[in-house]
Design a protein around this motif. Structure first.
Motif, PDB file in Angstrom:
ATOM      1  N   LYS A   1       0.838  -1.254  -0.070  1.00  0.00           N
ATOM      2  CA  LYS A   1       0.208   0.017  -0.132  1.00  0.00           C
ATOM      3  C   LYS A   1       0.918   1.077  -0.010  1.00  0.00           C
ATOM      4  CE  LYS A   1      -3.786  -2.332   2.400  1.00  0.00           C
ATOM      5  NZ  LYS A   1      -4.438  -2.419   3.968  1.00  0.00           N
ATOM      6  N   GLU A   2       2.000   1.000   0.540  1.00  0.00           N
ATOM      7  CA  GLU A   2       2.802   2.255   0.769  1.00  0.00           C
ATOM      8  C   GLU A   2       3.755   2.721  -0.448  1.00  0.00           C
ATOM      9  OE1 GLU A   2       0.859   3.308   3.453  1.00  0.00           O
ATOM     10  OE2 GLU A   2       2.503   4.454   3.304  1.00  0.00           O
ATOM     11  N   LYS A   3       3.682   1.841  -1.576  1.00  0.00           N
ATOM     12  CA  LYS A   3       4.391   2.144  -2.724  1.00  0.00           C
ATOM     13  C   LYS A   3       4.004   3.425  -3.396  1.00  0.00           C
ATOM     14  CE  LYS A   3       5.909  -2.400  -4.349  1.00  0.00           C
ATOM     15  NZ  LYS A   3       5.594  -3.414  -5.276  1.00  0.00           N
ATOM     16  N   TYR A   4       4.687   4.092  -4.178  1.00  0.00           N
ATOM     17  CA  TYR A   4       4.490   5.484  -4.793  1.00  0.00           C
ATOM     18  C   TYR A   4       3.492   5.319  -5.823  1.00  0.00           C
ATOM     19  CZ  TYR A   4       5.249  10.225  -5.957  1.00  0.00           C
ATOM     20  OH  TYR A   4       5.244  11.615  -6.157  1.00  0.00           O
ATOM     21  N   PRO A   5       2.337   5.777  -5.674  1.00  0.00           N
ATOM     22  CA  PRO A   5       1.101   5.638  -6.719  1.00  0.00           C
ATOM     23  C   PRO A   5       1.479   5.898  -8.063  1.00  0.00           C
ATOM     24  CG  PRO A   5       0.800   7.509  -5.265  1.00  0.00           C
ATOM     25  CD  PRO A   5       2.027   6.831  -4.785  1.00  0.00           C
ATOM     26  N   LYS A   6       1.436   4.997  -9.101  1.00  0.00           N
ATOM     27  CA  LYS A   6       1.692   4.979 -10.180  1.00  0.00           C
ATOM     28  C   LYS A   6       0.811   6.168 -11.102  1.00  0.00           C
ATOM     29  CE  LYS A   6       3.817   0.691 -11.116  1.00  0.00           C
ATOM     30  NZ  LYS A   6       3.960  -0.655 -11.537  1.00  0.00           N
ATOM     31  N   SER A   7      -0.698   6.264 -10.615  1.00  0.00           N
ATOM     32  CA  SER A   7      -1.351   6.969 -11.306  1.00  0.00           C
ATOM     33  C   SER A   7      -1.202   8.554 -11.240  1.00  0.00           C
ATOM     34  CB  SER A   7      -2.563   6.819 -10.190  1.00  0.00           C
ATOM     35  OG  SER A   7      -2.244   7.175  -8.775  1.00  0.00           O
ATOM     36  N   VAL A   8      -0.159   8.906 -10.318  1.00  0.00           N
ATOM     37  CA  VAL A   8       0.192  10.498 -10.373  1.00  0.00           C
ATOM     38  C   VAL A   8       1.081  10.929 -11.567  1.00  0.00           C
ATOM     39  CG1 VAL A   8       0.134  10.476  -7.652  1.00  0.00           C
ATOM     40  CG2 VAL A   8       2.575  10.112  -9.192  1.00  0.00           C
ATOM     41  N   PHE A   9       1.673   9.932 -12.282  1.00  0.00           N
ATOM     42  CA  PHE A   9       2.351  10.261 -13.376  1.00  0.00           C
ATOM     43  C   PHE A   9       1.294  10.831 -14.475  1.00  0.00           C
ATOM     44  CE2 PHE A   9       5.085   7.445 -11.190  1.00  0.00           C
ATOM     45  CZ  PHE A   9       6.454   8.143 -10.765  1.00  0.00           C
ATOM     46  N   PHE A  10       0.445   9.971 -14.684  1.00  0.00           N
ATOM     47  CA  PHE A  10      -0.613  10.369 -15.616  1.00  0.00           C
ATOM     48  C   PHE A  10      -1.006  11.955 -15.647  1.00  0.00           C
ATOM     49  CE2 PHE A  10      -0.706   5.823 -16.022  1.00  0.00           C
ATOM     50  CZ  PHE A  10      -0.645   5.674 -17.460  1.00  0.00           C
ATOM     51  N   ILE A  11      -1.348  12.187 -13.922  1.00  0.00           N
ATOM     52  CA  ILE A  11      -1.853  13.563 -13.481  1.00  0.00           C
ATOM     53  C   ILE A  11      -0.891  14.696 -13.873  1.00  0.00           C
ATOM     54  CG2 ILE A  11      -2.503  14.786 -11.599  1.00  0.00           C
ATOM     55  CD1 ILE A  11      -3.512  12.181 -10.475  1.00  0.00           C
ATOM     56  N   LEU A  12       0.459  14.120 -13.580  1.00  0.00           N
ATOM     57  CA  LEU A  12       1.600  15.093 -13.968  1.00  0.00           C
ATOM     58  C   LEU A  12       1.729  15.332 -15.661  1.00  0.00           C
ATOM     59  CD1 LEU A  12       4.352  13.699 -11.380  1.00  0.00           C
ATOM     60  CD2 LEU A  12       3.316  15.814 -11.187  1.00  0.00           C
ATOM     61  N   GLY A  13       1.684  14.248 -16.070  1.00  0.00           N
ATOM     62  CA  GLY A  13       1.596  14.460 -17.854  1.00  0.00           C
ATOM     63  C   GLY A  13       0.278  15.364 -18.183  1.00  0.00           C
ATOM     64  N   ASN A  14      -0.526  15.212 -17.660  1.00  0.00           N
ATOM     65  CA  ASN A  14      -1.764  15.980 -17.886  1.00  0.00           C
ATOM     66  C   ASN A  14      -1.567  17.418 -17.588  1.00  0.00           C
ATOM     67  OD1 ASN A  14      -4.309  17.215 -16.335  1.00  0.00           O
ATOM     68  ND2 ASN A  14      -5.093  16.357 -18.116  1.00  0.00           N
ATOM     69  N   GLU A  15      -1.109  17.370 -16.448  1.00  0.00           N
ATOM     70  CA  GLU A  15      -0.685  19.067 -16.048  1.00  0.00           C
ATOM     71  C   GLU A  15       0.375  19.678 -16.853  1.00  0.00           C
ATOM     72  OE1 GLU A  15      -1.548  22.240 -13.425  1.00  0.00           O
ATOM     73  OE2 GLU A  15      -2.437  20.585 -13.843  1.00  0.00           O
ATOM     74  N   LEU A  16       1.446  19.055 -17.224  1.00  0.00           N
ATOM     75  CA  LEU A  16       2.502  19.504 -18.136  1.00  0.00           C
ATOM     76  C   LEU A  16       1.861  20.065 -19.339  1.00  0.00           C
ATOM     77  CD1 LEU A  16       6.043  18.340 -18.483  1.00  0.00           C
ATOM     78  CD2 LEU A  16       4.935  18.660 -20.415  1.00  0.00           C
ATOM     79  N   CYS A  17       1.149  19.090 -20.038  1.00  0.00           N
ATOM     80  CA  CYS A  17       0.484  19.652 -21.445  1.00  0.00           C
ATOM     81  C   CYS A  17      -0.747  20.804 -21.097  1.00  0.00           C
ATOM     82  CB  CYS A  17      -0.300  18.430 -22.022  1.00  0.00           C
ATOM     83  SG  CYS A  17       0.747  17.046 -22.475  1.00  0.00           S
ATOM     84  N   GLU A  18      -1.191  20.576 -20.026  1.00  0.00           N
ATOM     85  CA  GLU A  18      -2.322  21.652 -19.663  1.00  0.00           C
ATOM     86  C   GLU A  18      -1.664  23.103 -19.705  1.00  0.00           C
ATOM     87  OE1 GLU A  18      -4.762  24.741 -17.895  1.00  0.00           O
ATOM     88  OE2 GLU A  18      -3.246  23.278 -16.729  1.00  0.00           O
ATOM     89  N   ARG A  19      -0.697  22.933 -18.798  1.00  0.00           N
ATOM     90  CA  ARG A  19      -0.005  24.202 -18.613  1.00  0.00           C
ATOM     91  C   ARG A  19       0.688  24.846 -19.698  1.00  0.00           C
ATOM     92  NH1 ARG A  19      -1.958  27.281 -14.705  1.00  0.00           N
ATOM     93  NH2 ARG A  19      -3.584  26.407 -16.028  1.00  0.00           N
ATOM     94  N   PHE A  20       1.286  23.961 -20.570  1.00  0.00           N
ATOM     95  CA  PHE A  20       1.757  24.396 -21.809  1.00  0.00           C
ATOM     96  C   PHE A  20       0.621  24.978 -22.722  1.00  0.00           C
ATOM     97  CE2 PHE A  20       2.437  24.106 -26.429  1.00  0.00           C
ATOM     98  CZ  PHE A  20       3.810  24.210 -26.602  1.00  0.00           C
ATOM     99  N   CYS A  21      -0.334  24.632 -22.659  1.00  0.00           N
ATOM    100  CA  CYS A  21      -1.668  25.164 -23.451  1.00  0.00           C
ATOM    101  C   CYS A  21      -1.935  26.700 -22.932  1.00  0.00           C
ATOM    102  CB  CYS A  21      -2.604  24.452 -23.320  1.00  0.00           C
ATOM    103  SG  CYS A  21      -4.326  25.056 -23.888  1.00  0.00           S
ATOM    104  N   TYR A  22      -1.998  26.638 -21.368  1.00  0.00           N
ATOM    105  CA  TYR A  22      -2.580  27.766 -20.727  1.00  0.00           C
ATOM    106  C   TYR A  22      -1.337  28.879 -20.829  1.00  0.00           C
ATOM    107  CZ  TYR A  22      -3.512  31.032 -17.100  1.00  0.00           C
ATOM    108  OH  TYR A  22      -3.616  32.330 -16.150  1.00  0.00           O
TER     109      TYR A  22
END
Length: 712
Positions: free
Chosen positions: A18-39
């Motif tokens: 349970k304490e492993k670093y969640p892999k899901s955050v990498f998709f959130i970070l990728g999403n944020e990187l592209c969205e901030r490029f846009c903005y």
């Protein structure tokens, strides 16, 4: 030694899993990187788009720019309500991102050269939709990323917010460099710039962001909405105020406790925590009033500076990349070096201490910017007073000339020289007498009656058929919106220009500019061109050989610098083998290097790391479990109020000089942070591990996110 029971061993293995670093955050970070490029890509070129393409004044463009930022940071409240009360964070991000992408497409279409009113209407509609879209997802993405961590992963979650900010600025760095290039260096649809491409690429990146977000869905810890928490908070507060005002019972320890007859104690406790956090947010907006001026005031300041650095010319809107680049470089430095070092000295250990220091640094950055502006103001072109005219007289002949302007004193002008006559009364007709002397070509006199009609004018005296002639035109000391140099040409030659063919050519490398004379009659040998803006650089000037070609050898080479306004004066007679070229500076080029903005950006960025990143993590850690998005929205709402402050001050036009306004912001920020420091001293932190919550809602059944209460 006896072995542990099998059940205990399995429980330990499960807890480790349970304490492993969640892999899901990498998709959130990728999403944020592209969205901030846009903005940021769209925002970087917005001020110049408003002034250059939609023809708004600097003050009006500043108001529109900060109105857009304000909208982008007011709408997080809408997104937070949808996320916490109705749709949950995942569906809120998904649906509003679709709206966001549509807004980017509309803005890109609106920037296609067309009727100005149509362009303005469509562009402002696109900006409005983008503001709603980017604001709607802002509080949800950061909070959704925080949801991916278990309650015991406090350090990992804090580190995530730093990486999250790193992703924001990674997208910003690339877009801030790229979109000004797409805007200025690409020519499309018959225009010297290409805003449809500059806005189209960010629109495409928003679609990529949306795709990345959807791909990660199977891995997400998706928590459902808590019910209408915003409505519950509002009703509870109103009921507590009403009951307290009517109650005659014994005074309670907190005014919200008067609502305990109708509302759950956990809700009341969460609202107390919420108000406790919102109280400390009150001084925060002024920081954003300073920070967001990097996209307006600081960009406009950059247009007035010398942008040549190591032989290359920086676009004024590209300077904003300094902030994002420094963020990327300095975040690891702060996380691994500065904060640990200060921590050993028992300094900067608490979030509010870091926020306060960051605020003071932003004030210091504006002090530095104010001094830059003071120096720029001393170099601004001087224009005549009301009702007066400045006339530049150019002698484009091989003869010395005496001239007598009306009742003024007689003046002398040597061959191929120029002189300025100041303080002529605009609109007053005067008799001018010009006499050539010391000249083998001509001994003639010309008397002319004329008046000046605008504040800045110029006039060329030249020989035609050995007789003196005059051409007069309206001139300018108004620099371009982006600070590019401008040039026009006066000429006298034996080449016969036609009304629809032939032009002068200015060339540097592959870049060419053609200056067509204002020829009213066919076969005209002398005249003047309009002003043309051009990229800074060294240009060779070629005169026509015939209607389609130019002389192989340039008549001269000129160095056109940022902010300069120039008149080139050409005298070229191949038949007599006589030529002359002179470059006049109507307005001197920008002499203060754009590199002077670098210290301001460094100081402001250090302040931002301590203020904004800490504020994001503080907002999440101090928020009740049921109100994560709402508190994130409240933090973002401070940005909206900050931009409202800028708009109000810009509208009031309190000062004639921009430097005074910049110093005002610095002083206000210093006083504001003194108040914040006092409030922070009395603030009681909420223990993140032992915080009570309105509800213990579990996320979707994703392995690795089945939380165990480690405090039992």
């Amino acid at each position: 030694m006896s072995e542990k029971p099998e059940s205990s061993r399995r429980a330990g293995e499960e807890n480790q899993e349970k304490e492993k670093y969640p892999k899901s955050v990498f998709f959130i970070l990728g999403n944020e990187l592209c969205e901030r490029f846009c903005y940021y890509g769209m925002r970087t070129v917005l001020t110049i788009y408003l002034t250059e393409e939609l023809l708004y004044s600097e003050s009006k463009a500043t108001v529109i720019f900060h109105s857009f930022i304000m909208l982008s940071y007011f709408t997080p409240v809408l997104g937070a309500i949808l996320a916490d009360s109705y749709l949950g964070k995942f569906r809120t991000i998904l649906y509003i991102s679709i709206v966001y992408a549509i807004g980017n497409v509309i803005l890109s279409v609106g920037s296609i050269p067309n009727n100005l009113s149509i362009m303005t209407g469509v562009s402002l509609l696109g900006l409005f939709i983008i503001g709603v879209g980017t604001g709607g997802i802002k509080p949800c993405v950061a909070a959704f990323g925080g949801d991916q961590f278990s309650k015991t992963q406090i350090k990992e979650r804090e580190r995530f917010f730093s990486v999250f900010y790193f992703a924001i600025n990674g997208g910003s760095v690339v877009s801030t460099i790229l979109t000004p290039i797409l805007r200025a260096d690409v020519h499309c649809l018959g225009s010297d710039s290409c805003y449809p491409l500059a806005y189209g690429v960010p629109a495409a990146l928003m679609l990529v962001a949306l795709t990345l977000f959807l791909i990660g869905k199977p891995l997400y810890n998706i928590k459902p909405a808590e019910g209408n928490i915003f409505q519950s908070v509002f009703k509870c507060i109103c009921h507590a105020i009403s009951r307290k005002s009517k109650s005659k019972e014994k005074k309670k320890s907190h005014w919200l406790d008067y609502a305990d007859d109708k509302f759950d104690k956990d809700l009341i406790k969460d609202i107390k925590t919420l108000l406790h956090v919102l109280w400390i947010f009150l001084p925060v907006p002024l920081f954003w009033a300073l920070f967001d001026q990097t996209g307006s005031s600081w960009t406009l300041q950059a247009t007035k500076m010398d942008r040549e650095v190591m032989g290359r010319h920086i676009k004024p809107d590209q300077m904003q990349v300094m902030n994002a680049f420094l963020i990327i470089v300095l975040i690891p430095v702060f996380d691994y070096v500065i904060y640990p070092l200060f921590g050993k000295c028992n300094l900067l250990k608490k979030p509010l201490q870091r926020i306060a220091v960051g605020g003071f640094l932003s004030a210091l950055a504006f002090v530095f910017t104010g001094f830059i502006e003071l120096n720029l103001e001393s170099s601004y072109p001087v224009v005549p007073g009301p009702g007066l005219t400045e006339l530049t007289i150019i002698n484009n002949s091989p003869c010395d000339i005496r001239f007598h302007p009306g009742n003024l004193s007689e003046m002398n002008l040597k061959a191929f020289e120029s002189s300025i006559v100041n303080d002529l009364t605009m609109g007053k007709e005067m008799s001018w007498e010009f006499v050539s002397h010391n000249c083998s070509e001509s001994q003639s006199t010309i008397t002319n009656q004329f008046s000046t009609t605008s504040p800045i004018e110029s006039m060329m005296i030249f020989l035609q058929n050995n007789e003196l002639q005059i051409i007069k035109s309206v001139d300018s000391k108004q620099r371009t919106e982006e600070g590019e140099p401008k040039i026009k040409l006066y000429f006298s030659s034996d080449f016969e220009f036609s009304s629809n063919k032939s032009s002068f050519k200015l060339q540097t490398g592959l870049e060419k500019l053609y200056l067509k004379p204002n020829v009213t009659d066919d076969l005209q040998k002398s005249g003047v061109t309009e002003y043309h803006k051009i990229s800074p650089g060294k240009y060779k000037i070629y005169i026509p050989l015939n209607e389609t070609d130019h002389e192989k050898q340039p008549i001269s080479e000129v160095d056109l610098r940022s902010g300069g306004i120039y008149i080139g004066v050409i005298y070229q007679f191949a038949s007599t083998n006589k030529s002359n070229f002179k470059l006049l500076s109507m307005v001197e080029h920008n002499s203060i290097s754009i590199l002077w903005q670098v210290p301001s950006y460094v100081i402001l960025t250090v302040g931002e790391i301590m203020f904004s990143i800490t504020g994001l993590a503080f907002s999440y850690s101090q928020a009740p479990e049921s109100m994560k998005s709402l508190v994130q929205a409240a933090w973002l709402l401070t940005v909206a109020f900050g931009n409202l402050i800028v708009m109000v001050i810009a509208k009031l036009s309190l000062f004639e000089k921009k430097s005074y306004e910049i110093f005002l912001f610095a002083v206000l920020m210093g006083l504001d942070m003194l108040l914040f420091s006092i409030m922070a001293y009395f603030y009681k932190y909420v223990d993140d591990k032992n915080k009570s919550s309105l509800s213990e809602v579990k996320g979707k059944d994703n392995k690795g996110f089945e939380e165990t209460d480690f405090n039992k």
